[in-house]
Design a protein around this motif. Sequence first.
Motif, PDB file in Angstrom:
ATOM      1  N   TYR A  33       0.834  -1.204   0.000  1.00 24.83           N
ATOM      2  CA  TYR A  33       0.000   0.000   0.000  1.00 24.83           C
ATOM      3  C   TYR A  33       0.868   1.253   0.000  1.00 24.83           C
ATOM      4  N   SER A  34       0.415   2.244  -0.737  1.00 28.37           N
ATOM      5  CA  SER A  34       1.066   3.553  -0.678  1.00 28.37           C
ATOM      6  C   SER A  34       0.827   4.155   0.703  1.00 28.37           C
ATOM      7  N   LYS A  35       1.571   5.190   1.017  1.00 25.15           N
ATOM      8  CA  LYS A  35       1.490   5.824   2.330  1.00 25.15           C
ATOM      9  C   LYS A  35       0.056   6.236   2.684  1.00 25.15           C
ATOM     10  N   LYS A  37      -2.611   5.004   1.339  1.00 23.66           N
ATOM     11  CA  LYS A  37      -3.464   3.841   1.029  1.00 23.66           C
ATOM     12  C   LYS A  37      -4.361   4.043  -0.183  1.00 23.66           C
ATOM     13  N   TRP A  86       5.998   5.143  -5.183  1.00 19.75           N
ATOM     14  CA  TRP A  86       4.659   5.594  -5.575  1.00 19.75           C
ATOM     15  C   TRP A  86       4.734   7.002  -6.158  1.00 19.75           C
ATOM     16  N   ASP A 134       8.324   8.216  -0.292  1.00 20.93           N
ATOM     17  CA  ASP A 134       7.262   7.512  -1.009  1.00 20.93           C
ATOM     18  C   ASP A 134       7.714   6.193  -1.634  1.00 20.93           C
ATOM     19  N   GLY A 152       4.702   3.510   3.605  1.00 18.48           N
ATOM     20  CA  GLY A 152       3.635   2.635   3.103  1.00 18.48           C
ATOM     21  C   GLY A 152       3.389   1.507   4.082  1.00 18.48           C
TER      22      GLY A 152
END
Length: 158
Positions: A33-35, A37, A86, A134, A152
Amino acid sequence: MKRTYIKNISLFLFFLAFFSCGSERKNNVIHLYSKDKSQVVSIISNYNKKERIIAVGKHISKPVKDYIELDISKTTKLDDQFGICWNTNGHKWEMVNDKAKIVKVALDTTIYVFRESWFKDKGTPNTKYYIKTDCFVVGALNYSEHYPEENGSVERFN
């Protein structure tokens, strides 16, 4: 009679220990997941077949579209890692799985970038590109943590 009973019990315990210690998950799913989400990447591995799917979105099986199929026969348990960044360089994500070989691409490569090897620093593979803002690095092993954690999150399934 008693000796046969003990022998059978010992044999049973040996096989139980042998097969339970030697048993290893042959399939697994990891969600990155990205930071914030807002983005998720699914990593679906089949170790028996030595293949892996990297898919856009949250999946537990191979999707119809937006995925890359990989041959992971050259990766080992200890060096099987992923790096992901990301929203970088105009892409939604850039990802690497060192020593994995692309078999099939069903993904828009202008939006998503996948690499088969780490960037090199003076000829040596290096993860530093994937530990900046990121971005993070995570191993395929169940107990591996991702680094840096604040960039993340990771969710694992058997």
